[in-house]
Every structure is written in C-alpha cells, then in structure tokens.
Design a protein around this motif. Structure first.
Motif, mmCIF file in Angstrom:
data_model
loop_
_atom_site.group_PDB
_atom_site.id
_atom_site.type_symbol
_atom_site.label_atom_id
_atom_site.label_comp_id
_atom_site.label_asym_id
_atom_site.label_seq_id
_atom_site.Cartn_x
_atom_site.Cartn_y
_atom_site.Cartn_z
ATOM 1 N N ASP A 141 48.107 37.260 38.647
ATOM 2 C CA ASP A 141 47.283 36.118 39.034
ATOM 3 C C ASP A 141 46.929 36.290 40.511
ATOM 4 O OD1 ASP A 141 45.936 33.746 39.280
ATOM 5 O OD2 ASP A 141 47.743 32.506 39.317
ATOM 6 N N LEU A 142 45.799 36.920 40.769
ATOM 7 C CA LEU A 142 45.411 37.275 42.131
ATOM 8 C C LEU A 142 44.387 36.314 42.735
ATOM 9 C CD1 LEU A 142 45.012 41.103 41.499
ATOM 10 C CD2 LEU A 142 47.029 39.909 42.358
ATOM 11 N N ASP A 143 43.864 35.395 41.926
ATOM 12 C CA ASP A 143 42.769 34.534 42.387
ATOM 13 C C ASP A 143 43.142 33.645 43.567
ATOM 14 O OD1 ASP A 143 41.027 35.582 40.541
ATOM 15 O OD2 ASP A 143 41.358 33.996 39.069
ATOM 16 N N ASN A 144 44.384 33.207 43.649
ATOM 17 C CA ASN A 144 44.776 32.288 44.715
ATOM 18 C C ASN A 144 45.511 32.981 45.856
ATOM 19 O OD1 ASN A 144 43.706 30.007 43.369
ATOM 20 N ND2 ASN A 144 45.480 30.028 42.026
ATOM 21 N N MET A 145 45.487 34.301 45.882
ATOM 22 C CA MET A 145 46.170 35.057 46.929
ATOM 23 C C MET A 145 45.191 35.467 48.024
ATOM 24 S SD MET A 145 48.620 37.657 44.784
ATOM 25 C CE MET A 145 49.391 38.311 46.258
ATOM 26 N N ASP A 146 45.730 35.766 49.189
ATOM 27 C CA ASP A 146 44.955 36.373 50.259
ATOM 28 C C ASP A 146 44.373 37.689 49.714
ATOM 29 O OD1 ASP A 146 44.353 36.883 53.222
ATOM 30 O OD2 ASP A 146 45.518 38.666 52.642
ATOM 31 N N PRO A 147 43.074 37.965 49.915
ATOM 32 C CA PRO A 147 42.462 39.180 49.357
ATOM 33 C C PRO A 147 43.188 40.469 49.748
ATOM 34 C CG PRO A 147 40.763 37.739 50.207
ATOM 35 C CD PRO A 147 42.082 37.134 50.608
ATOM 36 N N TYR A 148 43.673 40.559 50.983
ATOM 37 C CA TYR A 148 44.384 41.759 51.430
ATOM 38 C C TYR A 148 45.680 41.942 50.636
ATOM 39 C CZ TYR A 148 46.657 45.116 54.520
ATOM 40 O OH TYR A 148 47.290 46.224 55.018
ATOM 41 N N ASP A 149 46.448 40.851 50.475
ATOM 42 C CA ASP A 149 47.700 40.914 49.720
ATOM 43 C C ASP A 149 47.448 41.209 48.245
ATOM 44 O OD1 ASP A 149 49.136 40.353 52.035
ATOM 45 O OD2 ASP A 149 49.203 38.187 51.619
ATOM 46 N N ALA A 150 46.409 40.578 47.676
ATOM 47 C CA ALA A 150 46.069 40.797 46.273
ATOM 48 C C ALA A 150 45.671 42.255 46.034
ATOM 49 C CB ALA A 150 44.940 39.861 45.854
ATOM 50 N N ALA A 151 44.871 42.820 46.947
ATOM 51 C CA ALA A 151 44.453 44.223 46.817
ATOM 52 C C ALA A 151 45.656 45.152 46.883
ATOM 53 C CB ALA A 151 43.447 44.581 47.902
ATOM 54 N N ASN A 152 46.570 44.886 47.806
ATOM 55 C CA ASN A 152 47.777 45.722 47.919
ATOM 56 C C ASN A 152 48.641 45.642 46.670
ATOM 57 O OD1 ASN A 152 47.470 47.017 50.407
ATOM 58 N ND2 ASN A 152 48.189 45.227 51.517
ATOM 59 N N LEU A 153 48.811 44.449 46.127
ATOM 60 C CA LEU A 153 49.616 44.278 44.923
ATOM 61 C C LEU A 153 48.979 45.006 43.738
ATOM 62 C CD1 LEU A 153 52.111 42.953 43.687
ATOM 63 C CD2 LEU A 153 50.721 40.909 43.285
ATOM 64 N N ALA A 154 47.663 44.863 43.587
ATOM 65 C CA ALA A 154 46.954 45.546 42.492
ATOM 66 C C ALA A 154 47.035 47.057 42.654
ATOM 67 C CB ALA A 154 45.499 45.085 42.447
ATOM 68 N N TRP A 155 46.926 47.552 43.888
ATOM 69 C CA TRP A 155 46.998 48.999 44.134
ATOM 70 C C TRP A 155 48.400 49.525 43.824
ATOM 71 C CZ3 TRP A 155 43.908 52.785 43.993
ATOM 72 C CH2 TRP A 155 44.229 54.011 44.561
ATOM 73 N N LYS A 156 49.431 48.787 44.234
ATOM 74 C CA LYS A 156 50.813 49.200 43.935
ATOM 75 C C LYS A 156 51.046 49.259 42.431
ATOM 76 C CE LYS A 156 52.965 47.626 48.193
ATOM 77 N NZ LYS A 156 53.852 46.646 48.834
ATOM 78 N N GLN A 157 50.507 48.290 41.705
ATOM 79 C CA GLN A 157 50.650 48.307 40.246
ATOM 80 C C GLN A 157 49.942 49.519 39.653
ATOM 81 O OE1 GLN A 157 50.209 44.656 38.017
ATOM 82 N NE2 GLN A 157 49.224 45.743 36.359
ATOM 83 N N SER A 158 48.766 49.827 40.165
ATOM 84 C CA SER A 158 48.024 50.999 39.687
ATOM 85 C C SER A 158 48.809 52.288 39.960
ATOM 86 C CB SER A 158 46.655 51.057 40.364
ATOM 87 O OG SER A 158 45.949 52.191 39.977
ATOM 88 N N LEU A 159 49.379 52.392 41.151
ATOM 89 C CA LEU A 159 50.158 53.586 41.499
ATOM 90 C C LEU A 159 51.433 53.712 40.677
ATOM 91 C CD1 LEU A 159 49.841 53.767 45.396
ATOM 92 C CD2 LEU A 159 48.664 55.154 43.680
ATOM 93 N N SER A 160 51.995 52.592 40.229
ATOM 94 C CA SER A 160 53.200 52.655 39.399
ATOM 95 C C SER A 160 52.912 53.301 38.054
ATOM 96 C CB SER A 160 53.809 51.261 39.204
ATOM 97 O OG SER A 160 53.045 50.499 38.293
#
Length: 109
Positions: free
Chosen positions: A10-29
């Motif tokens: 659920d990235l819609d209510n997050m800071d865009p920078y934090d949301a991008a980092n979380l999504a990228w970490k998930q992709s790298l996993s």
C-alpha cells in the motif's frame, strides 16, 4: 532458487521517495544480479481522477524504454525522455485506480 512471492504494497499514502525505495527493495528480493544493477530501472506511474483528484501510484521495474523519436528534425535523448513521460488523458474503465474508491474519468501523470 526460490523467489519470494511479492506482497501487495500500500504505497499510495507514503512519501514517494520511501514508496519507491520499498518497491525497489521488493523487486530486488525477487531478481538481483549484476545485469539488474547495471541496466534495470523503475517506473513510477501516477493515475489521478480528473473529478475527485484521487491518486494511485504504482512502481514497476523496466529493462528497456521504448522512446518516441520524431521522424523529422533534431532532438536529444532528454527530449525523447521528456516526451515519453508526458501525461496521458484517459477516460472510462478502471485504468489503475481501485474501482471501489473512484469511478470517475482519469488522467495518468
């Protein structure tokens, strides 16, 4: 090698920078290699309702870009990337916004 199943984020209510980092970490996993490190990037796609202004963000990895290149005239790589990232106006259908939240016409930024 077993790749973890991606969690619904659920990235819609997050800071865009934090949301991008979380999504990228998930992709790298799920997919990490020297090729990913050198050649892969991440799109941030924002879909916004034209009526109520509700926004939905998604992040997705990419390995290549299909850039629009004009048939005539001179342009730079930066010009092509700018054209690639222009807003698109869309109407009808779900188009990325959760239907329970909004049934309005949409614009993709």
């Amino acid at each position: 090698k077993h790749k973890p199943t991606p969690k619904e984020l659920d990235l819609d209510n997050m800071d865009p920078y934090d949301a991008a980092n979380l999504a990228w970490k998930q992709s790298l996993s799920r997919d990490s290699s020297v090729i990913v490190d050198l050649f892969q990037g991440q799109f941030r796609s924002v879909t916004q309702c034209c009526t109520c202004k509700y926004e939905s963000c998604t992040y997705s990895p990419f390995t290549f870009l299909s850039l629009p290149i004009p048939m005539h005239g001179h342009c730079t790589l930066e010009d092509c990337i700018q054209r690639f990232s222009q807003a698109e106006h869309m109407t009808g259908g779900n188009n990325g916004v959760t239907q329970q939240l909004c049934f309005c016409a949409l614009v993709v930024l």
